[in-house]
Design a protein around this motif. Structure first.
Motif, PDB file in Angstrom:
ATOM      1  N   LYS A 126       0.866  -1.176   0.000  1.00 11.31           N
ATOM      2  CA  LYS A 126       0.000   0.000   0.000  1.00 11.31           C
ATOM      3  C   LYS A 126       0.899   1.222   0.000  1.00 11.31           C
ATOM      4  O   LYS A 126       1.692   1.421   0.904  1.00 11.31           O
ATOM      5  N   ILE A 127       0.756   2.006  -1.063  1.00 11.35           N
ATOM      6  CA  ILE A 127       1.599   3.171  -1.258  1.00 11.35           C
ATOM      7  C   ILE A 127       0.713   4.401  -1.390  1.00 11.35           C
ATOM      8  O   ILE A 127      -0.351   4.353  -2.010  1.00 11.35           O
ATOM      9  N   ALA A 128       1.175   5.503  -0.796  1.00 17.07           N
ATOM     10  CA  ALA A 128       0.461   6.776  -0.920  1.00 17.07           C
ATOM     11  C   ALA A 128       1.474   7.876  -1.191  1.00 17.07           C
ATOM     12  O   ALA A 128       2.644   7.755  -0.845  1.00 17.07           O
ATOM     13  N   VAL A 129       1.006   8.942  -1.823  1.00 18.79           N
ATOM     14  CA  VAL A 129       1.837  10.117  -2.034  1.00 18.79           C
ATOM     15  C   VAL A 129       1.121  11.328  -1.438  1.00 18.79           C
ATOM     16  O   VAL A 129      -0.106  11.396  -1.419  1.00 18.79           O
ATOM     17  N   VAL A 130       1.925  12.259  -0.922  1.00 19.90           N
ATOM     18  CA  VAL A 130       1.394  13.486  -0.319  1.00 19.90           C
ATOM     19  C   VAL A 130       2.182  14.669  -0.878  1.00 19.90           C
ATOM     20  O   VAL A 130       3.406  14.654  -0.887  1.00 19.90           O
ATOM     21  N   ASP A 131       1.464  15.687  -1.317  1.00 16.29           N
ATOM     22  CA  ASP A 131       2.094  16.924  -1.771  1.00 16.29           C
ATOM     23  C   ASP A 131       2.350  17.782  -0.524  1.00 16.29           C
ATOM     24  O   ASP A 131       1.526  18.594  -0.120  1.00 16.29           O
ATOM     25  N   VAL A 132       3.489  17.552   0.096  1.00 19.22           N
ATOM     26  CA  VAL A 132       3.836  18.200   1.361  1.00 19.22           C
ATOM     27  C   VAL A 132       3.880  19.716   1.196  1.00 19.22           C
ATOM     28  O   VAL A 132       3.394  20.459   2.053  1.00 19.22           O
ATOM     29  N   GLN A 133       4.441  20.193   0.097  1.00 22.29           N
ATOM     30  CA  GLN A 133       4.523  21.639  -0.142  1.00 22.29           C
ATOM     31  C   GLN A 133       3.134  22.263  -0.184  1.00 22.29           C
ATOM     32  O   GLN A 133       2.914  23.334   0.391  1.00 22.29           O
ATOM     33  N   LYS A 134       2.202  21.601  -0.818  1.00 22.23           N
ATOM     34  CA  LYS A 134       0.834  22.120  -0.897  1.00 22.23           C
ATOM     35  C   LYS A 134       0.189  22.145   0.482  1.00 22.23           C
ATOM     36  O   LYS A 134      -0.480  23.116   0.848  1.00 22.23           O
ATOM     37  N   VAL A 135       0.388  21.086   1.253  1.00 23.21           N
ATOM     38  CA  VAL A 135      -0.204  21.020   2.595  1.00 23.21           C
ATOM     39  C   VAL A 135       0.338  22.155   3.465  1.00 23.21           C
ATOM     40  O   VAL A 135      -0.424  22.820   4.169  1.00 23.21           O
ATOM     41  N   LEU A 136       1.643  22.376   3.410  1.00 24.92           N
ATOM     42  CA  LEU A 136       2.255  23.386   4.269  1.00 24.92           C
ATOM     43  C   LEU A 136       2.027  24.826   3.789  1.00 24.92           C
ATOM     44  O   LEU A 136       2.095  25.754   4.588  1.00 24.92           O
ATOM     45  N   SER A 137       1.740  25.002   2.511  1.00 25.02           N
ATOM     46  CA  SER A 137       1.637  26.368   1.986  1.00 25.02           C
ATOM     47  C   SER A 137       0.208  26.839   1.744  1.00 25.02           C
ATOM     48  O   SER A 137       0.003  27.962   1.302  1.00 25.02           O
ATOM     49  N   SER A 138      -0.775  26.012   2.057  1.00 28.76           N
ATOM     50  CA  SER A 138      -2.162  26.448   1.874  1.00 28.76           C
ATOM     51  C   SER A 138      -2.954  26.128   3.135  1.00 28.76           C
ATOM     52  O   SER A 138      -2.546  25.319   3.956  1.00 28.76           O
ATOM     53  N   GLY A 139      -4.054  26.798   3.291  1.00 25.86           N
ATOM     54  CA  GLY A 139      -4.893  26.550   4.448  1.00 25.86           C
ATOM     55  C   GLY A 139      -4.634  27.549   5.575  1.00 25.86           C
ATOM     56  O   GLY A 139      -3.781  28.438   5.479  1.00 25.86           O
TER      57      GLY A 139
END
Length: 183
Positions: free
Chosen positions: A29-42
Motif C-alpha cells: 500500500k503506497i500513498a503520495v502526499v504533496d507536502v509543499q501544498k499542505v504546508l503552503s495552503s490553508g
C-alpha cells in the motif's frame, strides 16, 4: 544413472520451492502526499505568514530604533558599523524565528502523518515521485486533517527595550601631539 540424478535434483528443487510458490505476494500500500501544498495552503499557512509579518515588524522597529540613536553620530564609519552589526543580529533573530515557525508546522505534519498513515507501507512526497495513479494521492485527506490540527507556535521575538550603543567616537575631540613611548 545420470538421468536419474538430474531427475532427483529437479524433484528436490521443486519440493523446496513449493511453499514459496503457493504463497501469494503481499500487496504494497503506497500513498503520495504533496507536502509543499499542505504546508503552503490553508489556515496554518495564513497564520504562519501573520507570525512572520509580526516578527518582521518587531525586528524592523528595533532596526529603526538603532538608526534613530546613531543618526547624529559624527563618526559616520562607526555609525555604519553599528548599523551593520545591528542588522546582522536582528536578521539572525528573524531567521531563527522563521526556522521555529517552519519547525512547528513540520512537527505538526509529521505527527499527523505518523498517526494517519499507518495503513500504508510507504508514504512518499509527491515531489519525489515521477508518476503515480491519482488514487495514490492522499494530499486532500492530509490537508483536511492538517487544517484541523493544532500547531504550537513559537513565541514572537521580543522588542529590544534598551539597545546599548557605544559612545560616538567622533564626538570627542582628537588629542593633538605625539605620544611618548614608555621604555
Amino acid at each position: 544413472m545420470f538421468k536419474s540424478a538430474v531427475s532427483l535434483v529437479l524433484f528436490g528443487a521443486l519440493a523446496l520451492s513449493a511453499p514459496f510458490a503457493s504463497a501469494a505476494p503481499a500487496e504494497l500500500k503506497i500513498a503520495v502526499v504533496d507536502v509543499q501544498k499542505v504546508l503552503s495552503s490553508g489556515p496554518h499557512a495564513v497564520k504562519a505568514k501573520e507570525q512572520l509579518d509580526m516578527a518582521q515588524k518587531t525586528i524592523q522597529g528595533n532596526l529603526d530604533s538603532v538608526q534613530e540613536k546613531i543618526k547624529n553620530y559624527k563618526d559616520k564609519a562607526q555609525a555604519e558599523a553599528i548599523l551593520r552589526d545591528a542588522h546582522r543580529q536582528l536578521q539572525g533573530r528573524f531567521d531563527a524565528f522563521r526556522a521555529q515557525v517552519a519547525r512547528a508546522m513540520s512537527d505538526t505534519l509529521n505527527a499527523l502523518l505518523a498517526r494517519k498513515t499507518s495503513a500504508y507501507d510507504f508514504v512518499l512526497p509527491k515531489s519525489g515521485v515521477l508518476a503515480n495513479k491519482g488514487s495514490y494521492d492522499i494530499t486532500a485527506v492530509v490537508q483536511d486533517e492538517f487544517n484541523k490540527a493544532s500547531v504550537t507556535w513559537p513565541a514572537q521575538p521580543e522588542k529590544l527595550e534598551k539597545i546599548e550603543l557605544p559612545a560616538d567616537n567622533g564626538a570627542q575631540p582628537a588629542k593633538s601631539g605625539s605620544r611618548k613611548k614608555d621604555r
